[in-house]
Motif scaffolding. Structure first.
Motif, PDB file in Angstrom:
ATOM      1  N   LEU A  28      -4.098 -37.577  34.834  1.00 24.46           N
ATOM      2  CA  LEU A  28      -4.350 -37.431  33.401  1.00 24.46           C
ATOM      3  C   LEU A  28      -3.252 -38.064  32.551  1.00 24.46           C
ATOM      4  CD1 LEU A  28      -5.858 -33.836  33.327  1.00 24.46           C
ATOM      5  CD2 LEU A  28      -7.041 -36.001  32.864  1.00 24.46           C
ATOM      6  N   ALA A  29      -2.123 -38.377  33.146  1.00 24.80           N
ATOM      7  CA  ALA A  29      -1.069 -39.070  32.402  1.00 24.80           C
ATOM      8  C   ALA A  29      -1.509 -40.473  31.988  1.00 24.80           C
ATOM      9  CB  ALA A  29       0.206 -39.135  33.237  1.00 24.80           C
ATOM     10  N   ALA A  30      -2.585 -40.967  32.586  1.00 24.82           N
ATOM     11  CA  ALA A  30      -3.124 -42.283  32.233  1.00 24.82           C
ATOM     12  C   ALA A  30      -4.423 -42.175  31.430  1.00 24.82           C
ATOM     13  CB  ALA A  30      -3.381 -43.089  33.496  1.00 24.82           C
ATOM     14  N   HIS A  31      -4.731 -40.995  30.941  1.00 24.33           N
ATOM     15  CA  HIS A  31      -5.964 -40.766  30.183  1.00 24.33           C
ATOM     16  C   HIS A  31      -5.957 -41.621  28.908  1.00 24.33           C
ATOM     17  CE1 HIS A  31      -9.019 -38.570  27.869  1.00 24.33           C
ATOM     18  NE2 HIS A  31      -9.449 -38.137  29.048  1.00 24.33           N
ATOM     19  N   PRO A  32      -7.122 -42.096  28.462  1.00 23.49           N
ATOM     20  CA  PRO A  32      -7.154 -42.927  27.252  1.00 23.49           C
ATOM     21  C   PRO A  32      -6.761 -42.194  25.966  1.00 23.49           C
ATOM     22  CG  PRO A  32      -9.366 -42.691  28.206  1.00 23.49           C
ATOM     23  CD  PRO A  32      -8.408 -42.010  29.131  1.00 23.49           C
ATOM     24  N   ASP A  33      -6.879 -40.880  25.949  1.00 23.79           N
ATOM     25  CA  ASP A  33      -6.561 -40.123  24.729  1.00 23.79           C
ATOM     26  C   ASP A  33      -5.089 -39.699  24.725  1.00 23.79           C
ATOM     27  OD1 ASP A  33      -6.313 -37.667  22.943  1.00 23.79           O
ATOM     28  OD2 ASP A  33      -8.386 -38.296  22.539  1.00 23.79           O
ATOM     29  N   PRO A  34      -4.342 -40.009  23.655  1.00 21.42           N
ATOM     30  CA  PRO A  34      -2.922 -39.652  23.621  1.00 21.42           C
ATOM     31  C   PRO A  34      -2.667 -38.147  23.640  1.00 21.42           C
ATOM     32  CG  PRO A  34      -3.617 -40.562  21.509  1.00 21.42           C
ATOM     33  CD  PRO A  34      -4.748 -40.745  22.462  1.00 21.42           C
ATOM     34  N   LEU A  35      -3.609 -37.360  23.141  1.00 18.04           N
ATOM     35  CA  LEU A  35      -3.455 -35.908  23.184  1.00 18.04           C
ATOM     36  C   LEU A  35      -3.367 -35.427  24.630  1.00 18.04           C
ATOM     37  CD1 LEU A  35      -3.431 -33.318  21.436  1.00 18.04           C
ATOM     38  CD2 LEU A  35      -5.915 -33.251  21.720  1.00 18.04           C
ATOM     39  N   VAL A  36      -4.175 -36.006  25.491  1.00 16.10           N
ATOM     40  CA  VAL A  36      -4.178 -35.636  26.910  1.00 16.10           C
ATOM     41  C   VAL A  36      -2.923 -36.168  27.595  1.00 16.10           C
ATOM     42  CG1 VAL A  36      -5.420 -35.834  29.100  1.00 16.10           C
ATOM     43  CG2 VAL A  36      -6.698 -35.543  26.955  1.00 16.10           C
ATOM     44  N   ARG A  37      -2.542 -37.403  27.303  1.00 16.58           N
ATOM     45  CA  ARG A  37      -1.324 -37.961  27.917  1.00 16.58           C
ATOM     46  C   ARG A  37      -0.097 -37.139  27.523  1.00 16.58           C
ATOM     47  NH1 ARG A  37      -3.543 -42.586  25.856  1.00 16.58           N
ATOM     48  NH2 ARG A  37      -1.785 -43.006  24.465  1.00 16.58           N
ATOM     49  N   SER A  38      -0.034 -36.719  26.269  1.00 17.88           N
ATOM     50  CA  SER A  38       1.084 -35.905  25.793  1.00 17.88           C
ATOM     51  C   SER A  38       1.131 -34.561  26.526  1.00 17.88           C
ATOM     52  CB  SER A  38       0.948 -35.691  24.282  1.00 17.88           C
ATOM     53  OG  SER A  38       1.939 -34.830  23.802  1.00 17.88           O
ATOM     54  N   ALA A  39      -0.023 -33.919  26.656  1.00 17.79           N
ATOM     55  CA  ALA A  39      -0.082 -32.637  27.357  1.00 17.79           C
ATOM     56  C   ALA A  39       0.244 -32.809  28.841  1.00 17.79           C
ATOM     57  CB  ALA A  39      -1.461 -32.010  27.176  1.00 17.79           C
ATOM     58  N   ALA A  40      -0.161 -33.918  29.422  1.00 21.38           N
ATOM     59  CA  ALA A  40       0.173 -34.179  30.821  1.00 21.38           C
ATOM     60  C   ALA A  40       1.683 -34.344  30.987  1.00 21.38           C
ATOM     61  CB  ALA A  40      -0.566 -35.423  31.318  1.00 21.38           C
ATOM     62  N   ALA A  41       2.320 -35.007  30.038  1.00 16.79           N
ATOM     63  CA  ALA A  41       3.779 -35.169  30.092  1.00 16.79           C
ATOM     64  C   ALA A  41       4.469 -33.808  30.030  1.00 16.79           C
ATOM     65  CB  ALA A  41       4.252 -36.069  28.957  1.00 16.79           C
ATOM     66  N   VAL A  42       3.992 -32.942  29.168  1.00 19.26           N
ATOM     67  CA  VAL A  42       4.571 -31.591  29.060  1.00 19.26           C
ATOM     68  C   VAL A  42       4.375 -30.837  30.373  1.00 19.26           C
ATOM     69  CG1 VAL A  42       4.395 -29.365  27.884  1.00 19.26           C
ATOM     70  CG2 VAL A  42       4.333 -31.478  26.556  1.00 19.26           C
ATOM     71  N   ALA A  43       3.173 -30.926  30.937  1.00 21.36           N
ATOM     72  CA  ALA A  43       2.894 -30.235  32.200  1.00 21.36           C
ATOM     73  C   ALA A  43       3.778 -30.775  33.323  1.00 21.36           C
ATOM     74  CB  ALA A  43       1.416 -30.376  32.559  1.00 21.36           C
ATOM     75  N   LEU A  44       3.996 -32.075  33.340  1.00 19.12           N
ATOM     76  CA  LEU A  44       4.879 -32.654  34.362  1.00 19.12           C
ATOM     77  C   LEU A  44       6.297 -32.121  34.214  1.00 19.12           C
ATOM     78  CD1 LEU A  44       3.626 -36.333  34.539  1.00 19.12           C
ATOM     79  CD2 LEU A  44       3.524 -34.611  36.354  1.00 19.12           C
ATOM     80  N   GLY A  45       6.751 -31.934  32.999  1.00 18.68           N
ATOM     81  CA  GLY A  45       8.079 -31.369  32.789  1.00 18.68           C
ATOM     82  C   GLY A  45       8.181 -29.936  33.290  1.00 18.68           C
ATOM     83  N   ARG A  46       7.067 -29.247  33.261  1.00 15.97           N
ATOM     84  CA  ARG A  46       7.053 -27.837  33.667  1.00 15.97           C
ATOM     85  C   ARG A  46       6.858 -27.673  35.173  1.00 15.97           C
ATOM     86  NH1 ARG A  46       3.828 -26.487  30.015  1.00 15.97           N
ATOM     87  NH2 ARG A  46       1.912 -26.822  31.173  1.00 15.97           N
ATOM     88  N   ILE A  47       5.950 -28.441  35.774  1.00 17.63           N
ATOM     89  CA  ILE A  47       5.632 -28.229  37.190  1.00 17.63           C
ATOM     90  C   ILE A  47       5.922 -29.453  38.058  1.00 17.63           C
ATOM     91  CG2 ILE A  47       3.853 -26.510  36.681  1.00 17.63           C
ATOM     92  CD1 ILE A  47       1.759 -28.725  37.340  1.00 17.63           C
ATOM     93  N   GLY A  48       6.400 -30.524  37.441  1.00 17.37           N
ATOM     94  CA  GLY A  48       6.622 -31.766  38.174  1.00 17.37           C
ATOM     95  C   GLY A  48       7.789 -31.701  39.136  1.00 17.37           C
ATOM     96  N   GLN A  49       7.896 -32.757  39.906  1.00 17.69           N
ATOM     97  CA  GLN A  49       8.969 -32.890  40.885  1.00 17.69           C
ATOM     98  C   GLN A  49       9.841 -34.075  40.495  1.00 17.69           C
ATOM     99  OE1 GLN A  49       6.558 -33.423  44.356  1.00 17.69           O
ATOM    100  NE2 GLN A  49       6.026 -31.265  44.497  1.00 17.69           N
ATOM    101  N   ALA A  50      10.965 -34.201  41.169  1.00 20.41           N
ATOM    102  CA  ALA A  50      11.884 -35.299  40.851  1.00 20.41           C
ATOM    103  C   ALA A  50      11.187 -36.655  40.924  1.00 20.41           C
ATOM    104  CB  ALA A  50      13.093 -35.261  41.794  1.00 20.41           C
ATOM    105  N   GLN A  51      10.223 -36.805  41.823  1.00 19.36           N
ATOM    106  CA  GLN A  51       9.518 -38.076  41.960  1.00 19.36           C
ATOM    107  C   GLN A  51       8.644 -38.405  40.751  1.00 19.36           C
ATOM    108  OE1 GLN A  51       7.972 -36.232  45.331  1.00 19.36           O
ATOM    109  NE2 GLN A  51       5.833 -36.432  44.752  1.00 19.36           N
TER     110      GLN A  51
END
Length: 89
Positions: A28-51
């Motif tokens: 979803l970080a590549a979704h065409p809608d910026p609202l979704v990309r922004s939320a995906a970035a936030v989610a990655l910061g919360r549950i993401g890994q170093a990679q």
């Protein structure tokens, strides 16, 4: 998992806490809608890994300002984000 509406996807991503969903969040970080990309970035910061740092760094060049901001904030939240790593970016 089956939602297509950007508002629904964005709200779901903002509530997401399950690391098992990382694959979908990365997609979803590549979704065409910026609202979704922004939320995906936030989610990655919360549950993401170093990679996920490389994906967030790429999002820091997004055409949408909010996506760039959320990606930059999330880089700082990832495991291993210390002053040296951030300065290297």
């Amino acid at each position: 998992d089956e939602a297509r509406d950007p508002q629904v996807l964005s709200m779901a991503l903002r509530q997401l806490r399950d690391p098992d969903a990382l694959g979908r969040v990365r997609d979803l970080a590549a979704h065409p809608d910026p609202l979704v990309r922004s939320a995906a970035a936030v989610a990655l910061g919360r549950i993401g890994q170093a990679q996920d740092r490389a994906l967030l760094v790429a999002l820091m060049s997004d055409r949408d300002w909010w996506v760039r901001l959320r990606a930059a904030q999330s880089v700082l939240a990832l495991p291993g984000a210390d002053a040296v790593a951030v300065e290297a970016l």
